[in-house]
Design a protein around this motif. Structure first.
Motif, short mmCIF file in Angstrom:
data_model
loop_
_atom_site.label_atom_id
_atom_site.label_comp_id
_atom_site.label_asym_id
_atom_site.label_seq_id
_atom_site.Cartn_x
_atom_site.Cartn_y
_atom_site.Cartn_z
N LEU A 191 -0.68 -18.71 31.97
CA LEU A 191 -0.35 -17.58 31.09
C LEU A 191 1.09 -17.70 30.56
N LEU A 192 2.03 -17.98 31.46
CA LEU A 192 3.43 -18.13 31.05
C LEU A 192 3.61 -19.34 30.13
N LEU A 193 2.93 -20.44 30.44
CA LEU A 193 3.06 -21.64 29.61
C LEU A 193 2.47 -21.44 28.22
N ASP A 194 1.39 -20.69 28.13
CA ASP A 194 0.83 -20.38 26.80
C ASP A 194 1.85 -19.62 25.96
N TYR A 195 2.50 -18.65 26.58
CA TYR A 195 3.50 -17.87 25.85
C TYR A 195 4.70 -18.75 25.48
N LEU A 196 5.19 -19.56 26.42
CA LEU A 196 6.33 -20.44 26.15
C LEU A 196 6.02 -21.43 25.04
N SER A 197 4.79 -21.93 25.01
CA SER A 197 4.37 -22.85 23.96
C SER A 197 4.39 -22.14 22.61
N TRP A 198 3.85 -20.92 22.56
CA TRP A 198 3.85 -20.14 21.33
C TRP A 198 5.28 -19.85 20.88
N LYS A 199 6.17 -19.60 21.85
CA LYS A 199 7.56 -19.28 21.55
C LYS A 199 8.36 -20.52 21.13
N THR A 250 16.99 -19.16 34.78
CA THR A 250 17.19 -20.25 33.83
C THR A 250 16.12 -20.27 32.74
N GLY A 251 15.01 -19.58 32.96
CA GLY A 251 13.97 -19.54 31.94
C GLY A 251 13.58 -18.15 31.52
N LEU A 252 14.17 -17.16 32.14
CA LEU A 252 13.77 -15.77 31.93
C LEU A 252 14.09 -15.25 30.53
N HIS A 253 15.14 -15.79 29.91
CA HIS A 253 15.56 -15.26 28.60
C HIS A 253 14.49 -15.43 27.53
N PHE A 254 13.55 -16.36 27.71
CA PHE A 254 12.48 -16.53 26.73
C PHE A 254 11.50 -15.35 26.75
N PHE A 255 11.54 -14.55 27.79
CA PHE A 255 10.60 -13.44 27.94
C PHE A 255 11.21 -12.08 27.60
N VAL A 256 12.48 -12.06 27.19
CA VAL A 256 13.15 -10.79 26.92
C VAL A 256 12.47 -10.03 25.79
N SER A 257 12.17 -10.70 24.67
CA SER A 257 11.56 -10.00 23.54
C SER A 257 10.18 -9.46 23.91
N LEU A 258 9.39 -10.23 24.64
CA LEU A 258 8.07 -9.78 25.07
C LEU A 258 8.19 -8.59 26.03
N SER A 259 9.13 -8.67 26.95
CA SER A 259 9.34 -7.59 27.90
C SER A 259 9.77 -6.31 27.20
N THR A 260 10.65 -6.45 26.21
CA THR A 260 11.11 -5.29 25.45
C THR A 260 9.96 -4.65 24.69
#
Length: 194
Positions: A96-104, A160-170
């Motif tokens: 699930l996380l990798l799918d999002y990271l790939s899209w991002k 070290t990887g959390l910042h990629f999820f800030v917009s989704l979390s917001t």
């Protein structure tokens, strides 16, 4: 001491990823702050402004180039789990996380996209050997936890990887708070985990 160093290099410590962002110009940073960036513009009062702007630009560039590693993924999942996590849940959440990271378009370490199960298992084995993660296999199902004493190093790794999820979390937080048109918003208690 030099003769004993050989044993140190035989251990597998993991990988180092070296990436470079675009070069930065002090002049361009000054131009972003002031419409007429001349050397006379830099005074004792304006220098802190430029230093702060440059520091923010550097931090932003670092986070944009940071590589998401399997250790960061495992740390994110285990630290966000309420109690313990099975291997199956860990792998499902990894995908699930990798799918999002790939899209991002986030840079991920090699192998995470092509063989995530292998990379996650290697990471679990390393973390177990370092005692940063504990396996509980007395009763089925086998689960993994992070001991309280080792949460800080795992938090550092997670970040070290959390910042990629800030917009989704917001976005998720806004949806939870305000709901969608025609739906009553759900009330949440306390802060949600990232």
């Amino acid at each position: 001491d030099i003769m004993r160093l050989g044993r140190f290099f035989k251990r597998r410590w993991g990988h180092v990823y070296l990436r470079f962002g675009e070069p930065m110009s002090m002049g361009l940073n000054a131009a972003e702050l002031w419409s007429n960036p001349e050397p006379a513009q830099l005074t004792a009062e304006t220098k802190p402004q430029l230093v702060q702007h440059l520091a923010k630009s550097i931090l932003y560039a670092i986070t944009r180039e940071a590589v998401v590693t399997p250790t960061a993924i495992v740390a994110m999942i285990l630290l966000s789990s309420p109690k313990a996590c099975t291997r199956e849940v860990l792998l499902r959440k990894t995908h699930l996380l990798l799918d999002y990271l790939s899209w991002k378009g986030a840079p991920c370490s090699p192998g995470l996209d092509s063989m995530p199960e292998v990379r996650i298992q290697e990471t679990l084995d390393q973390l177990l050997a370092q005692k940063l993660v504990v396996i509980h296999s007395q009763y089925p199902p086998t689960v993994y936890t992070v001991p309280t004493a080792h949460r800080n190093p795992m938090d550092y790794t997670k970040n070290t990887g959390l910042h990629f999820f800030v917009s989704l979390s917001t976005l998720a937080r806004l949806i939870l708070r305000h709901g969608r048109p025609g739906h009553s918003p759900r009330r949440s208690r306390g802060c949600s985990r990232a």
